[in-house]
Every structure is written in structure tokens, then in C-alpha cells.
Write a protein that holds these residues in place. Structure first.
Motif, PDB file in Angstrom:
ATOM      1  N   ARG A   1       0.942  -1.369  -0.033  1.00 48.49           N
ATOM      2  CA  ARG A   1      -0.031   0.091   0.031  1.00 48.49           C
ATOM      3  C   ARG A   1       0.961   1.407  -0.043  1.00 48.49           C
ATOM      4  O   ARG A   1       0.581   2.265  -0.482  1.00 48.49           O
ATOM      5  CB  ARG A   1      -1.050   0.094   1.191  1.00 48.49           C
TER       6      ARG A   1
ATOM      7  N   ASN B   1       2.110   1.677  -3.630  1.00 47.57           N
ATOM      8  CA  ASN B   1       1.354   2.023  -4.581  1.00 47.57           C
ATOM      9  C   ASN B   1      -0.052   2.278  -3.914  1.00 47.57           C
ATOM     10  O   ASN B   1      -1.020   1.289  -3.838  1.00 47.57           O
ATOM     11  CB  ASN B   1       0.971   0.728  -5.861  1.00 47.57           C
TER      12      ASN B   1
ATOM     13  N   ALA C   1      -2.610   4.236  -4.791  1.00 49.14           N
ATOM     14  CA  ALA C   1      -3.840   3.989  -5.544  1.00 49.14           C
ATOM     15  C   ALA C   1      -4.304   2.771  -5.720  1.00 49.14           C
ATOM     16  O   ALA C   1      -5.627   2.394  -5.524  1.00 49.14           O
ATOM     17  CB  ALA C   1      -3.656   4.638  -7.013  1.00 49.14           C
ATOM     18  N   GLN C   2      -3.325   1.700  -5.848  1.00 41.66           N
ATOM     19  CA  GLN C   2      -3.976   0.203  -6.201  1.00 41.66           C
ATOM     20  C   GLN C   2      -3.974  -0.343  -4.760  1.00 41.66           C
ATOM     21  O   GLN C   2      -5.086  -1.125  -4.597  1.00 41.66           O
ATOM     22  CB  GLN C   2      -2.741  -0.572  -6.955  1.00 41.66           C
TER      23      GLN C   2
ATOM     24  N   TRP D   1      -4.280  -2.924  -1.510  1.00 37.55           N
ATOM     25  CA  TRP D   1      -4.195  -4.295  -1.424  1.00 37.55           C
ATOM     26  C   TRP D   1      -5.536  -4.565  -0.975  1.00 37.55           C
ATOM     27  O   TRP D   1      -6.195  -4.194  -0.085  1.00 37.55           O
ATOM     28  CB  TRP D   1      -3.304  -4.989  -0.418  1.00 37.55           C
ATOM     29  N   ASN D   2      -6.401  -5.789  -1.494  1.00 35.56           N
ATOM     30  CA  ASN D   2      -7.600  -6.125  -1.126  1.00 35.56           C
ATOM     31  C   ASN D   2      -7.808  -6.477   0.340  1.00 35.56           C
ATOM     32  O   ASN D   2      -6.969  -7.363   0.666  1.00 35.56           O
ATOM     33  CB  ASN D   2      -8.027  -7.177  -2.047  1.00 35.56           C
TER      34      ASN D   2
ATOM     35  N   THR E   1       1.284 -12.873  -5.686  1.00 33.38           N
ATOM     36  CA  THR E   1       1.254 -11.710  -6.104  1.00 33.38           C
ATOM     37  C   THR E   1       1.731 -10.490  -5.107  1.00 33.38           C
ATOM     38  O   THR E   1       2.213  -9.529  -5.324  1.00 33.38           O
ATOM     39  CB  THR E   1      -0.270 -11.543  -6.352  1.00 33.38           C
TER      40      THR E   1
ATOM     41  N   ARG F   1       4.431  -7.601  -5.447  1.00 30.58           N
ATOM     42  CA  ARG F   1       4.565  -6.062  -5.469  1.00 30.58           C
ATOM     43  C   ARG F   1       5.368  -5.602  -4.386  1.00 30.58           C
ATOM     44  O   ARG F   1       5.742  -4.370  -4.371  1.00 30.58           O
ATOM     45  CB  ARG F   1       3.159  -5.959  -5.005  1.00 30.58           C
TER      46      ARG F   1
END
Length: 283
Positions: free
Chosen positions: A39, A42, A44-45, A47-48, A103, A107
Motif C-alpha cells: 500500500r 502504490n 492508488a492500487q 491491497w484487497n 502476487t 508487489r
């Protein structure tokens, strides 16, 4: 079927439970730190959050299986062993895999290290066990070897053998769940229809092994008959539920492939060098 039960040396005392708890705690802290780093790198992206919750739920299931009171029961009672097997080999792997740990790792790693990990994942040695047939053999095929040969009794007679057996359940279960429905990239993963076929084979194999165990056919388990039969029922019904959840995860994570449609008429005319005539114009 042998009705005697060999307990062997207990591996479920305070040192073993403390070690298991520390490993699970370290895994939880490591995952959450990786989420924080992802987080931060990035925003904006991000993490769920559901993936993080899924990972923690998987660790909770492992804690339930590896810590008292279930751990001592798994070592002395075949019914407890089968509950532990279901948790470690089927339920925990599913929710751990849905957390997409690979994943997340890619990242958080520096780009150079992420490329190295990606090359390793695409290498032939990594692609071989990720094939559904190999994953099926390691997760389901080994069960026949375990329960229809003296392997189970040998493993339960030694603490190291018991831990190795549980480690195999976890690794092979994660591998099969990853191949069938994992959100992480899998270069050797076939299409949805093929994965459903392999999942159907796993369901049938689990049912046959459980039925043979219940009937006492070729079973080599040193435990009372009623324990073995109850364990077979746990395997039969618990395995069906776990595999249905895996099928649901496959459907939930499946994304249909988008096929490119025909180009727009204007594009066709530009490529061919002809343009459509305007309304009212003469050729």
C-alpha cells in the motif's frame, strides 16, 4: 484392519505447540507487513482487505489443527487425525491461496528481485508440479499410499514423521488449490474445463478412498474399527464440502477470455486505402 493403536512418542507437548504458534504468528506478521509495504509503494492500487482476511483465516484454521486440544487428539485418535487432515490439507490451503501471497510478494520486492522470482516461477522445474495432474497426484494420490500401506503407522510412530505428514498435507493442498482456483499467476494452468475435470477426479478419488476405508478394504491403519469408520465419514463428507468450496472459488475467480471482435468499418477502409463515400456524393 488392525484394531490396535500405536501411540508412539507424543509430539504435541508444549515445545511443539509453542513452535507452531510462533511460526503461524510470524507468517501473520510477515503478510501484514507486506500488505503495508504494498500500500505504501502504490497507494492508488493498495491491497484487497478480503485477501488479507483470507490469509489470517487460513492461519487460524492451521492454529486450530496444530494446537491443543485437537493436536493431541489427532495423535491418539484417528478421528482427530482426520479432522486435522481436513483442516491442514483442504480448508486452510483454499483460504491461504485465495489471499494471493505470490502476487503480494511480487508487489513488495524490488523490481530486479521480482523479475528473478518471475523467471523461477516460469522455469520448467516450477511448471512441472504446477500441472494439475502432478498436483492431483501429490494431494490425492498420496492418500492411497498413506492409508493402504504401513506409511501412516510409521509416520504416527515418530514425531518427525507426524510433522512431515502434516507439512505434506499443507504443501500439496496449497498446490492443488493454486492450480485449480488460485488468483496468483500460474503459467502451466489449463483452461476452466480441464480444471473442472481434474477437480472431478479428485472428488471421485476422495470418495473411493473414504469408502474403501469405511469398508476396511486393504486398509492398514492401527486404530479401532469404529475410529477408522468415523474417520472415513469425516473424510467423505468433509472432503466433499471442501471440494465444493474449491469449485465455487474457481467460478468466482474465473474471468472469461476476451476475444478481439471484428474491426470497425472505418478501420477497414483506412487499412485498405478506401474510404466510404459521403451521402449524396458521386463516384
Amino acid at each position: 484392519m488392525d484394531t490396535t493403536h500405536h501411540h508412539g512418542e507424543s509430539d504435541t507437548g508444549l515445545p511443539g505447540a509453542a513452535l507452531a504458534a510462533l511460526v503461524l504468528l510470524a507468517a501473520a506478521v510477515g503478510y501484514l507487513l507486506a500488505v503495508r509495504r504494498a500500500r505504501h509503494r502504490n497507494p492508488a492500487q493498495g491491497w484487497n482487505r478480503w485477501r488479507a482476511a483470507s490469509f489470517l483465516a487460513g492461519l487460524a484454521l492451521l492454529a486450530l489443527a496444530l494446537l491443543p486440544p485437537l493436536a493431541p487428539a489427532a495423535h491418539s485418535d484417528f478421528r482427530g487425525h482426520m479432522v486435522q487432515h481436513m483442516l491442514i490439507g483442504m480448508y486452510a490451503p483454499l483460504v491461504l491461496v485465495l489471499a494471493a501471497p505470490v502476487t503480494l510478494l511480487l508487489r513488495t520486492l524490488p523490481p530486479a528481485w521480482a523479475r528473478r522470482v518471475t523467471r523461477v516461477l516460469h522455469s520448467p522445474p516450477a511448471r512441472l508440479p504446477a500441472h494439475p495432474a502432478v498436483a492431483l497426484a501429490l494431494s490425492t494420490g498420496v492418500l492411497g499410499l498413506l492409508y493402504f500401506t504401513p506409511l501412516y503407522n510409521t509416520a504416527m510412530g515418530h514425531p518427525a514423521g507426524h510433522w512431515l505428514m502434516n507439512a505434506h498435507f499443507l504443501a500439496s493442498g496449497c498446490l492443488f488449490a493454486h492450480v485449480i482456483a488460485g488468483p496468483d499467476p500460474a503459467p502451466a494452468r489449463p483452461g476452466v474445463r480441464a480444471r473442472l475435470v481434474y477437480l472431478g477426479i479428485a472428488i471421485a478419488a476422495h470418495a473411493l478412498i473414504a469408502q474403501a476405508m469405511y469398508g476396511g478394504f486393504f486398509v492398514d491403519i492401527h486404530a479401532p474399527i469404529d475410529q477408522v469408520q468415523h474417520g472415513a465419514e469425516i473424510m467423505y463428507y468433509g472432503g466433499d464440502i471442501a471440494e465444493l468450496l474449491l469449485a465455487a472459488a474457481l467460478v468466482a475467480t474465473w474471468r472469461p477470455e476476451r476475444r478481439p471482435g471484428p474491426p470497425a468499418p472505418s478501420t477497414v477502409h483506412r487499412r485498405s486505402g478506401h474510404f466510404p463515400a459521403r451521402a449524396g456524393s458521386r463516384r
